[in-house]
Design a protein around this motif. Structure first.
Motif, PDB file in Angstrom:
ATOM      1  N   GLY A 233       0.812  -1.209   0.000  1.00 49.85           N
ATOM      2  CA  GLY A 233       0.000   0.000   0.000  1.00 49.85           C
ATOM      3  C   GLY A 233       0.846   1.259   0.000  1.00 49.85           C
ATOM      4  N   ILE A 234       1.945   1.260   0.784  1.00 58.78           N
ATOM      5  CA  ILE A 234       2.846   2.411   0.810  1.00 58.78           C
ATOM      6  C   ILE A 234       3.494   2.604  -0.556  1.00 58.78           C
ATOM      7  CG2 ILE A 234       4.990   3.300   1.780  1.00 58.78           C
ATOM      8  CD1 ILE A 234       2.729   3.615   3.677  1.00 58.78           C
ATOM      9  N   LEU A 235       3.893   1.503  -1.191  1.00 60.15           N
ATOM     10  CA  LEU A 235       4.500   1.594  -2.525  1.00 60.15           C
ATOM     11  C   LEU A 235       3.512   2.144  -3.542  1.00 60.15           C
ATOM     12  CD1 LEU A 235       6.511  -1.772  -2.615  1.00 60.15           C
ATOM     13  CD2 LEU A 235       7.368   0.537  -2.157  1.00 60.15           C
ATOM     14  N   VAL A 236       2.246   1.719  -3.451  1.00 61.58           N
ATOM     15  CA  VAL A 236       1.222   2.241  -4.357  1.00 61.58           C
ATOM     16  C   VAL A 236       1.037   3.735  -4.148  1.00 61.58           C
ATOM     17  CG1 VAL A 236      -1.252   2.204  -4.897  1.00 61.58           C
ATOM     18  CG2 VAL A 236      -0.004   0.063  -4.623  1.00 61.58           C
ATOM     19  N   LEU A 237       0.984   4.171  -2.881  1.00 63.17           N
ATOM     20  CA  LEU A 237       0.817   5.591  -2.584  1.00 63.17           C
ATOM     21  C   LEU A 237       1.985   6.406  -3.126  1.00 63.17           C
ATOM     22  CD1 LEU A 237      -0.660   7.905  -1.170  1.00 63.17           C
ATOM     23  CD2 LEU A 237       0.508   7.274   0.946  1.00 63.17           C
ATOM     24  N   LEU A 238       3.203   5.926  -2.915  1.00 59.84           N
ATOM     25  CA  LEU A 238       4.374   6.629  -3.441  1.00 59.84           C
ATOM     26  C   LEU A 238       4.341   6.686  -4.963  1.00 59.84           C
ATOM     27  CD1 LEU A 238       7.218   5.283  -1.111  1.00 59.84           C
ATOM     28  CD2 LEU A 238       6.158   7.549  -1.081  1.00 59.84           C
ATOM     29  N   ALA A 239       3.910   5.584  -5.603  1.00 62.80           N
ATOM     30  CA  ALA A 239       3.826   5.565  -7.063  1.00 62.80           C
ATOM     31  C   ALA A 239       2.798   6.580  -7.570  1.00 62.80           C
ATOM     32  CB  ALA A 239       3.467   4.162  -7.547  1.00 62.80           C
ATOM     33  N   VAL A 240       1.664   6.670  -6.881  1.00 59.50           N
ATOM     34  CA  VAL A 240       0.625   7.632  -7.276  1.00 59.50           C
ATOM     35  C   VAL A 240       1.148   9.056  -7.153  1.00 59.50           C
ATOM     36  CG1 VAL A 240      -1.614   8.589  -6.622  1.00 59.50           C
ATOM     37  CG2 VAL A 240      -1.318   6.121  -6.772  1.00 59.50           C
ATOM     38  N   LEU A 241       1.789   9.367  -6.027  1.00 56.21           N
ATOM     39  CA  LEU A 241       2.330  10.711  -5.835  1.00 56.21           C
ATOM     40  C   LEU A 241       3.435  11.017  -6.837  1.00 56.21           C
ATOM     41  CD1 LEU A 241       2.509  10.873  -1.931  1.00 56.21           C
ATOM     42  CD2 LEU A 241       0.771  11.858  -3.431  1.00 56.21           C
TER      43      LEU A 241
END
Length: 631
Positions: A233-241
């Motif tokens: 989930g953290i990786l997805v959030l960083l990718a989105v940002l």
């Protein structure tokens, strides 16, 4: 039925419901472009109102109330909704009709709110929104049984489809709705035991009138397994940002070039039409160097700002924002912030003002105040013109690792510094100011995933573009005129050999503050830009554009970025970026802090600590970069 020979009087109708129930989408579908936004008297809570005519000829004045789970009112938003419903809000008449909007896929909390609203005595309708999604999931709702159990009319609606509001309007047309009773002093807020009793009654009604299949939506389950995972989930959030900040540069470039070219042609036309000497020469300088160079230098960044807003709107409508808040709760809790602070802080990427106002959803005053104090550290859209100008002038337009744009990577780094500094300052504030105060647990209902509606996103984008254009046409235009005056008056004496700006008020002001700014690598031109830039961060770009356009004299065609690259060292440019990561250069934000905290103390506290951080960061950056040979 109404007697159509005597048109019914206008009705004041209020939409009320839980957050994420589709209430605002229904409001947009009903009112279209016939809506306006303002603030409730005495507070900064936004009020949206609109007008429409029903098929039966009834004129409605519609108000979209802030989302709430209960009239118990634990936050400022919920208190406004309660006061409007009860007729206690100053300057706001009690509604004739309440339309409670509930998510048809999850009725438990919505029906509890209905039961609370019934006790107020205001005529009430229940609109089951997103009924199409509920039916797709196999949820069966017995509308007649539900209406009988609740004792009020129940209709269905699909806010995102044409004709999805016909049943609601037909119900309003088909009933003689009495005027709302005067405010009742008999109403009392439910206590915890009362809320539990209402929830048990709501659950009984759901069991009697709703049949839900014994399976959870498979797509939601699969998506949540990834986006709520503590690592993935953290990786997805960083990718989105990361994607968002890369897009700010890559996607906006064609539109920015078009706007920049248009203002360039306009400036050339003015320069070719008006002479350089005499009174018309002064007019030429004002139009070309002041108005066009100043305002045009800010408007060119509108595409980037809209792309940033677009990402935030899409993430919110899709249902990802609440999940990101849950994901970040542990990290933010360690820094002294409540989990609900994530959405206000992410909103502050667009503008700190709505981000600060969004803290009203946080119940605990200490948690809310902590979020307000650090929200200005988040990199708002007003910093984009400054960041883009410096990055484009000093950072090469090339890729690293074969596919990542270096300029976008630097932009991402500046945003990351803002995030880390916000968390760090919150940690400091908690240890120094609220060491012994315990925060409330974080509870938030996760909305269903749904595709954003293009029309709603377009309306929201237009509202934000209009707000930016209004800002450019008022604050930025006014400050640009002031800057031009300071850089152009007094005029050079006869026989003057120096650039005309050296005889101006701005030159004197800049050199007066330069000794204070010299340790952080700033010259007098930067000093001139920083002072009016206190009104709005974008004004600094307009000020630099005006100062260097007038200073160039014989080379008015030179772009601002080119001028800066020729006059600043890399160390100065990096220090300027560091300054703007922290500097409190937005008077409107400080004013909102004062209003939201009801205290000038916290406004000046925010201004002071951010100013200290800005100077310290610029000093360290400039001295380090100079030591490494970038000075």
């Amino acid at each position: 039925m109404n007697d159509m020979s005597h048109p019914p009087r206008d009705l004041a109708v209020a939409l009320v419901g839980n957050p994420n129930c589709g209430k605002t989408a229904l409001f947009n579908a009903l009112t279209g472009s016939h809506q306006r936004a303002a603030n409730y008297p005495g507070v900064t809570v936004e009020r949206k109102t609109g007008r429409l005519a029903t098929p039966g000829g009834r004129q409605l004045r519609l108000t979209d109330l802030p989302g709430t789970y209960s009239l118990r009112a634990r936050s400022l938003d919920e208190a406004i909704t309660r006061d409007v419903v009860l007729g206690l809000c100053q300057g706001e008449a009690r509604p004739d009709v309440l339309v409670c909007v509930a998510d048809a896929t999850n009725l438990r909390l919505g029906l509890r709110l209905v039961l609370e609203l019934k006790r107020t005595g205001v005529p009430l309708l229940l609109s089951l929104n997103m009924i199409d999604i509920a039916r797709h999931r196999g949820i069966e709702i017995d509308l007649e049984r539900l209406s009988a159990e609740l004792g009020i009319p129940v209709v269905t609606s699909v806010a995102v489809r044409r004709g999805g509001t016909e049943a609601l309007l037909a119900e309003i047309d088909g009933r003689e709705i009495r005027a709302a009773a005067p405010p009742s002093s008999a109403w009392t807020a439910p206590d915890a035991a009362g809320l539990r009793a209402l929830q048990r009654e709501a659950d009984r009604i759901v069991a009697a009138a709703v049949r839900v299949p014994d399976r959870r939506d498979a797509l939601t389950r699969r998506l949540d397994a990834v986006v709520l995972h503590p690592v993935a989930g953290i990786l997805v959030l960083l990718a989105v940002l990361f994607l968002m900040f890369q897009a700010v540069f890559a996607w906006a470039e064609p539109a920015m070039e078009l706007i920049d070219g248009g203002f360039g042609l306009l400036g050339d036309a003015v320069g070719a039409t008006l002479p350089t000497e005499g009174g018309l020469g002064l007019l030429r300088s004002f139009l070309q160097d002041g108005l066009i160079a100043g305002v045009g230098g800010v408007l060119v960044f509108l595409p980037q700002i809209l792309i940033l807003f677009l990402f935030i709107l899409l993430l919110e409508d899709f249902g990802y924002m609440a999940r990101a808040a849950f994901l970040m709760d542990r990290i933010m809790g360690g820094a002294g912030l409540h989990g609900r602070a994530f959405i206000p802080l992410l909103s502050s990427f667009a503008c700190a003002i709505p981000g600060i106002m969004a803290t009203r959803v946080i119940d605990n005053r200490r948690d809310r105040l902590a979020t307000i104090l650090v929200a200005p550290l988040m990199t708002c859209s007003a910093r984009i013109p400054v960041y883009t100008l410096i990055i484009a002038a000093f950072i090469p337009d090339e890729t690293v690792w074969g596919w990542v744009g270096l300029q976008g990577l630097v932009m991402f780094g500046l945003y990351a510094i803002g995030i880390v500094s916000a968390l760090g300052m919150s940690f400091v504030f908690r240890r120094l100011l609220w060491r012994d105060v315990r925060g409330d647990p974080f509870m938030l209902e996760l909305p269903d995933y749904k595709w954003p509606r293009v029309r709603d996103v377009a309306i929201s984008l237009w509202q934000r573009a209009r707000a930016f254009l209004y800002r450019a046409g008022t604050i930025i235009l006014a400050m640009t005129m002031v800057i031009w005056f300071l850089t152009s008056v007094p005029r050079p004496p006869e026989g003057a050999t120096q650039p005309e700006i050296e005889y101006s008020f701005a030159y004197s002001i800049g050199h007066a503050v330069e000794p204070v700014l010299r340790p952080i690598g700033f010259n007098w031109q930067i000093g001139v830009a920083l002072i009016p830039g206190m009104a709005a961060r974008e004004v600094a770009v307009a000020a630099l554009g005006t100062v260097y356009a007038i200073e160039a004299a014989e080379d008015d065609s030179a772009e601002l970025g080119t001028a800066l690259a020729g006059k600043w060292s890399l160390a100065t440019a990096l220090a300027f970026l560091a300054w703007y990561v922290f500097a409190p250069q937005c008077a409107a934000t400080l004013a909102v802090i004062r209003r939201e905290t009801a205290s000038a103390k916290w406004m000046w506290f925010t201004f002071g600590y951010m100013l200290v951080l800005a100077y310290a960061a610029a000093f360290v950056t400039f001295q380090t970069a100079s030591f490494l040979g970038a000075g």
